[in-house]
Design a protein around this motif. Sequence first.
Motif, mmCIF file in Angstrom:
data_model
loop_
_atom_site.group_PDB
_atom_site.id
_atom_site.type_symbol
_atom_site.label_atom_id
_atom_site.label_comp_id
_atom_site.label_asym_id
_atom_site.label_seq_id
_atom_site.Cartn_x
_atom_site.Cartn_y
_atom_site.Cartn_z
ATOM 1 N N THR A 118 -24.222 14.102 16.580
ATOM 2 C CA THR A 118 -24.458 15.022 17.684
ATOM 3 C C THR A 118 -24.885 16.366 17.110
ATOM 4 N N TYR A 119 -24.972 17.373 17.938
ATOM 5 C CA TYR A 119 -25.506 18.674 17.553
ATOM 6 C C TYR A 119 -24.677 19.293 16.436
ATOM 7 N N ALA A 164 -23.050 16.249 24.351
ATOM 8 C CA ALA A 164 -24.417 16.614 24.715
ATOM 9 C C ALA A 164 -25.066 15.465 25.466
ATOM 10 N N ASN A 167 -28.252 13.727 24.240
ATOM 11 C CA ASN A 167 -27.623 14.052 22.973
ATOM 12 C C ASN A 167 -28.672 14.464 21.938
ATOM 13 N N ASN A 168 -28.282 15.393 21.100
ATOM 14 C CA ASN A 168 -29.114 15.830 19.981
ATOM 15 C C ASN A 168 -28.403 15.400 18.696
#
Length: 372
Positions: A118-119, A164, A167-168
Motif C-alpha cells: 500500500t502507500y 487506500a 489502493n496505491n
Amino acid sequence: MSLLLPVREDLAGLEPYGAPQLDVPVRLNVNENPYAPSPEVIADITRSVAKAAPTLNRYPDRDFTELRYALADYLEVESGVRRAPELIWAANGSNEIMTQILQAFGGPGRTLVSFAPTYSMYHEYARDTNTTWVQGRRLDDFSLDLDAVARVLARERPAVLVLASPNNPTGTALPQEQQRAIMEMTRESGPIINGCPSATLVVIDEAYGEFRREGVPSALELLEDAPHLVVTRTMSKAFGMAGLRLGYMSAAREIIDAVMLVRLPYHLSALTQAAALAALRYKDSLMAQVGALRKERDGLVDWLRTHGFHALDSDANFVLFGTFEDRTAIFEALLARGVLIRVVGPEGWLRVSVGTPEETRLFTTALEEITR
C-alpha cells in the motif's frame, strides 16, 4: 566546532521521502494529471488570487467556510452523496489530513494499521506522530483477506486503520461489501479506554477515487451509518492541482472537532483557498478530462496484456504491471529512453502513471524495444 544535535533517535540515519524529480521528456512516476490547467482555469485562479492579495495583511478564514460549501457541492456531483459543509475538513494536501488524524487519534501508546502493499507514506505518518506502525499483508492477488484483518484488529486493537481505495500502488478498489464488513468489525476493536472498548477509526483514502470505473461506489456512501469512518480526497490528482496542495476529508462532526484541536492556526492560506475555489468552479470540464484519462488507462492495460505482460485492473490513474526478474534494469532502460516510471510495490512489478496519448505511445514503444 561541531555540535551534537538532539535529533530524535528514531530519525537517525533515515532519508526523507521523495520520488525522483528528473527532467525527462516523459514523466510517468508520481501519478500526476498530465494535463495542465486550462487557460480558463488559469485566468480564474489569477483573478481570484489577485482579489485575495490585498487582504494578505489579515489572517485567512480560519474555518474556510466558502471552500467547505464548494467541496460539498463537488462531492454531491461526483459521488451522488450530499455531505453537510461542516462535515468536511481541508488541509495542505491529504498528507496533512492524515497527520492531523494521527495527532488527534494516534500518538504514544496508540497503533496505526494497514495492509501491504500500500502507500509508502502511511508508516511515515505514524513515525512522525509517535504512533506504532503495524503492517499486515494482502493476498497474492493484492486483495484483502478479511479473516487476516480481523486477526490483526483483535491482536493490536489499533486506534486507526487506513485503507487506500483505489489502493496505491496496485490500483485496485476495495469492494463495498468488504468496506461494510470492516466497518462492522471495527466498532469495538480500538484501544480500551476506562475499561471499555473504543472504535477503531477507519480511514478510506480515496486520493484516486475519481478514476474508479463505472459502477464502483465511493466510501462516501457509508458515512451516514458509520460514525467512525473518515473518507479522504485530494485535488492533486483528478483536478490536476498537485502544486496547489489541497486535501480534504469528510467524517462525523466528532471526528472533525477532534482534528480541529490539533490543526495549526490559519493553516489554509487565503491564496490556497482562493485558488481551490477557482478550480472547483470548473469541476464539470475537469471531470470530462478524468473520463479521457480512464479511457487511456484501460487502453494501456489492454496493450500490456496483449504484449504478454501482467497488468492489474486499475481504478486509479496508474497501472501496476510486470513481472520482471530485474525490474530495476527495465526502469533504467526506460529512463535512458527518456521515460520515467516508478520502482515501487511488490518485487518484480513496476508502476506507470497514465499520461497523454503521446506519452503512452512513447512509453509503450520504449517498453517494446527493451523487452522484445
